[in-house]
Scaffold this active site. Sequence first.
Site, PDB file in Angstrom:
ATOM      1  N   LYS A 277       0.948  -1.124  -0.123  1.00 43.31           N
ATOM      2  CA  LYS A 277      -0.067   0.066   0.038  1.00 43.31           C
ATOM      3  C   LYS A 277       0.679   0.924   0.124  1.00 43.31           C
ATOM      4  O   LYS A 277       1.705   1.469   0.720  1.00 43.31           O
ATOM      5  CB  LYS A 277      -1.006   0.214   1.296  1.00 43.31           C
ATOM      6  CG  LYS A 277      -1.907   1.271   1.282  1.00 43.31           C
ATOM      7  CD  LYS A 277      -3.120   0.823   2.372  1.00 43.31           C
ATOM      8  CE  LYS A 277      -3.982   1.863   2.281  1.00 43.31           C
ATOM      9  NZ  LYS A 277      -5.374   1.557   2.911  1.00 43.31           N
TER      10      LYS A 277
ATOM     11  N   SER B 105      -3.375   6.443   5.908  1.00 47.28           N
ATOM     12  CA  SER B 105      -3.462   7.422   7.020  1.00 47.28           C
ATOM     13  C   SER B 105      -4.265   6.715   8.468  1.00 47.28           C
ATOM     14  O   SER B 105      -5.063   5.846   8.048  1.00 47.28           O
ATOM     15  CB  SER B 105      -4.192   8.602   6.672  1.00 47.28           C
ATOM     16  OG  SER B 105      -5.220   8.454   5.677  1.00 47.28           O
TER      17      SER B 105
END
EC number: 6.3.3.3
Length: 230
Positions: A38, A42
């Site tokens: 990835k 966040s």
Amino acid sequence: MSKSIFITGTDTDVGKTFVTAHLIKALRDKGIQAGYYKAALSGAYYEEGKLIPGDAKYVMGIADFKEDYDKCVSYTFETAVSPHLAAQIEGIEVNLDKIKVDYKALLNKYEYLFVEGSGGIICPIQATEKAFILLEDIIKRLDLDILVVARAGLGTINHTVLTVKYIQSQGLAVKGIILNGYEEGNTLHEDNKRMIEALTGVEVIAVIPSATEENVGINLDAEKLMSLCK
């Protein structure tokens, strides 16, 4: 030669991570070395003084393998907002070259690499005077085809068709759609599946009963899954 595919969703919290985990598990259960990457995450959290990318930890738990978090996630932000805003708040500059280097390192390690996106397809990763990076820029840089994860319920026709058409407008290929939270015998869900295929020309390759049931796998043949990767 190693192969890979990108997994995006029609929205945030649509079940991308759940689906990605079970796609990887489907191959690893067959003895195939499948890995996870990835570019930006966040909403990470601290555990014993270390910033943990929750999605990566979840995927490894479901698929039963281990990888260094710093190797499978290039940019991990604590702030739980869109990656571009988290990067701005935390003073971090996202670099496409670093993303490609990290991706290639994992691609060389695994037979199949599943690349999970952040949010939906139109997700800003960096938005500064120096650089404006969207999720699609990463997909293009890594030369990936795409699987789209969508909800099965009301509203999914609009969200899914718009997502697929936008992806295609950017010159990218959608290899399949996976409907999450699907109920067999539900007239709405069955019609949504039929209409999505008719309006996009893309096959719904799998339906999943519920993303909340971690013991529910994806009824997708490993050979079929591997054939979608490039």
